[in-house]
Design a protein around this motif. Structure first.
Motif, mmCIF file in Angstrom:
data_model
loop_
_atom_site.group_PDB
_atom_site.id
_atom_site.type_symbol
_atom_site.label_atom_id
_atom_site.label_comp_id
_atom_site.label_asym_id
_atom_site.label_seq_id
_atom_site.Cartn_x
_atom_site.Cartn_y
_atom_site.Cartn_z
ATOM 1 N N ALA A 1 -54.298 111.757 39.642
ATOM 2 C CA ALA A 1 -53.825 110.759 40.602
ATOM 3 C C ALA A 1 -54.702 109.517 40.479
ATOM 4 N N PHE A 2 -54.152 108.418 40.882
ATOM 5 C CA PHE A 2 -54.933 107.170 40.893
ATOM 6 C C PHE A 2 -54.375 106.259 41.976
ATOM 7 N N GLY A 3 -55.195 105.316 42.410
ATOM 8 C CA GLY A 3 -54.715 104.385 43.430
ATOM 9 C C GLY A 3 -55.545 103.117 43.396
ATOM 10 N N PHE B 1 -59.902 114.200 47.567
ATOM 11 C CA PHE B 1 -58.662 114.819 47.073
ATOM 12 C C PHE B 1 -58.601 114.925 45.558
ATOM 13 N N THR B 2 -59.665 114.498 44.870
ATOM 14 C CA THR B 2 -59.693 114.667 43.414
ATOM 15 C C THR B 2 -61.028 115.269 42.986
ATOM 16 N N HIS C 1 -54.227 104.431 53.310
ATOM 17 C CA HIS C 1 -54.019 104.374 51.862
ATOM 18 C C HIS C 1 -52.628 104.918 51.521
ATOM 19 N N SER D 1 -52.166 107.354 49.439
ATOM 20 C CA SER D 1 -52.289 108.756 49.000
ATOM 21 C C SER D 1 -51.443 109.742 49.817
ATOM 22 N N PHE E 1 -63.921 111.247 45.621
ATOM 23 C CA PHE E 1 -62.836 111.204 46.605
ATOM 24 C C PHE E 1 -62.552 112.649 46.979
ATOM 25 N N GLN F 1 -62.879 105.187 55.700
ATOM 26 C CA GLN F 1 -61.587 104.526 55.893
ATOM 27 C C GLN F 1 -61.457 104.145 57.357
ATOM 28 N N GLY G 1 -59.516 103.904 42.292
ATOM 29 C CA GLY G 1 -60.038 105.258 42.145
ATOM 30 C C GLY G 1 -59.032 106.159 41.452
ATOM 31 N N CYS G 2 -59.535 107.267 40.918
ATOM 32 C CA CYS G 2 -58.643 108.222 40.241
ATOM 33 C C CYS G 2 -59.336 109.561 40.093
ATOM 34 N N GLY G 3 -58.611 110.531 39.597
ATOM 35 C CA GLY G 3 -59.221 111.829 39.341
ATOM 36 C C GLY G 3 -58.173 112.902 39.145
ATOM 37 N N ARG H 1 -56.284 98.811 57.407
ATOM 38 C CA ARG H 1 -57.625 99.271 57.781
ATOM 39 C C ARG H 1 -58.230 98.336 58.799
ATOM 40 N N GLN I 1 -48.394 111.049 48.174
ATOM 41 C CA GLN I 1 -48.557 112.168 47.222
ATOM 42 C C GLN I 1 -48.206 113.481 47.913
ATOM 43 N N GLN J 1 -51.271 98.850 48.346
ATOM 44 C CA GLN J 1 -51.812 99.684 47.267
ATOM 45 C C GLN J 1 -50.662 100.211 46.414
ATOM 46 N N GLU K 1 -50.076 103.820 44.214
ATOM 47 C CA GLU K 1 -50.625 105.139 43.985
ATOM 48 C C GLU K 1 -49.875 105.758 42.814
HETATM 49 N N1 DAH Z 1 -56.763 106.441 48.274
HETATM 50 C C1 DAH Z 1 -57.978 105.884 47.732
HETATM 51 C C2 DAH Z 1 -58.446 104.712 48.565
HETATM 52 O O1 DAH Z 1 -57.689 104.113 49.216
HETATM 53 C C3 DAH Z 1 -57.769 105.435 46.317
HETATM 54 C C4 DAH Z 1 -57.557 106.577 45.393
HETATM 55 C C5 DAH Z 1 -58.608 107.170 44.773
HETATM 56 C C6 DAH Z 1 -56.312 107.079 45.184
HETATM 57 C C7 DAH Z 1 -58.476 108.220 43.908
HETATM 58 C C8 DAH Z 1 -56.125 108.158 44.321
HETATM 59 C C9 DAH Z 1 -57.223 108.734 43.701
HETATM 60 O O2 DAH Z 1 -54.967 108.689 44.054
HETATM 61 O O3 DAH Z 1 -57.057 109.789 42.857
HETATM 62 O O4 DAH Z 1 -59.600 104.427 48.543
#
Ligand code: DAH
Length: 338
Positions: free
Chosen positions: A306-308, A251-252, A169, A171, A249, A151, A283-285, A195, A174, A209, A211
């Protein structure tokens, strides 16, 4: 002389019968003009016997006064004072009025929010200038973690070096949510992100984004997959399906990338999907237990997903907008098209 021309009653009747300003002007000329009845009568007085002159003179004066009054009275009726002048036109411009409307990215954000609100989610926001704890540390990116390098961060010259930054991001929102409210949490968090990117057709230093975060008892990876499937078919239509591929990622755990079947070629393969039939969205997880520990939620009691993903990507796919900087140029030809 012929005084029959000085018949006041007839003159008044003619004036009363006049309907327009022009007719009145003609009558004024006929009675009071240079060669009108009054002047001709005055001329002829000279030829009269002096004894008769005063009587005729009085008659001419009485006619003049009577006609003048009648003309003025009728003029005031036909064209009241001031009505002859056209009113001042103070309206501005003649270019038509154009209505403003929401920017395409905002429209997309609202549409996505609506889908999630209909699934029972709330909408939350966080600051664009973040600290290291929320943007990285609490999300399980310890100092020196190689994922931080993914990042390209724009730091703000404030406090200790590299402690304050433009969020890379959404995130960190969260973390802010979990720090301030107990589970269950079902929220989406849209917003602007930054970025230090080299700008190209699909990358911009400023972008958006959205989230998503769900924290509750007993949430599983199946709930994540089902939520993403529900969302993608609500936004792109029923014939679109989604898939998850293993990813990473901090955080997941486990983490995945989610993709949808290409909306342009129905997964047959085309230029937009690089002939793969799939378009990657984000992304997610499942929320990593370390993240729960950082915010004081017991990972033995709660699980979460979570996902984003990038917001611009949605209208880019839907309308074929490219390059991404088109969204930020503020060119009214683009803005007014959507
Ligand atoms: N924050 C990540 C990014 O900017 C994207 C992301 C991935 C968000 C996985 C999420 C996650 O909440 O679970 O690349």
């Amino acid at each position: 002389m012929d005084l029959s021309e000085l018949d006041l009653g007839a003159a008044q009747a003619a004036i009363a019968a006049a309907d327009t300003v022009d007719e009145l002007a003609d009558l004024r000329k006929r009675f009071l003009g240079k060669k009108g009845a009054v002047n001709r009568a005055k001329e002829s007085i000279k030829t009269l016997d002096p004894a008769e002159r005063p009587k005729v003179g009085q008659a001419v004066n009485a006619f003049t006064t009577g006609v003048t009054e009648a003309l003025e009275g009728r003029e005031a009726e036909i064209a009241p004072p001031g009505s002859a002048e056209p009113p001042l036109d103070l309206t501005l411009g003649s270019h038509g009025r154009r209505r403003g409307h929401l920017h395409l990215v905002t429209q997309c954000q609202r549409e996505l929010e609506d889908v999630f609100v209909s699934l029972g989610y709330r909408v939350a926001e966080g600051p664009e200038v973040e600290d290291d704890w929320h943007n990285f540390e609490a999300l399980n990116f310890p100092v020196g973690h190689p994922a931080r390098a993914m990042q390209d961060t724009l730091y703000v010259d404030l406090g200790e070096p590299e402690q304050v930054m433009l969020r890379t991001h959404t995130s960190p929102v969260q973390i802010r949510l979990m720090e301030t409210q107990p589970p269950p949490i079902y929220s989406v968090m849209p917003g602007r992100t930054y970025r230090n990117e080299t700008v190209d057709a699909r990358h911009s230093a400023v972008f958006h984004q959205i989230e998503g975060l769900a924290v509750d008892r007993g949430l599983t990876f199946g709930d994540l997959a089902g939520t993403l499937e529900t969302f993608t078919s609500a936004y792109f239509g029923k014939k679109v399906t989604s898939r998850l591929l293993p990813s990473y990622f901090p955080f997941t755990e486990p983490s995945a990338e989610f993709a949808i079947t290409c909306v342009f070629c129905d997964a047959a393969g085309c230029r937009v999907c690089s002939y793969t039939g799939w378009i990657e969205l984000g992304g997610c997880g499942m929320v990593d237990p370390n993240v729960f520990l950082a915010v004081g939620i017991d990972p033995e009691e709660y699980t979460g997903f979570a996902f984003g993903f990038g917001l611009e990507r949605m209208p880019m796919l839907r309308y074929g907008v490219e390059p991404i900087k088109t969204f930020f140029d503020n060119d009214s030809r683009f803005l007014s098209r959507y």
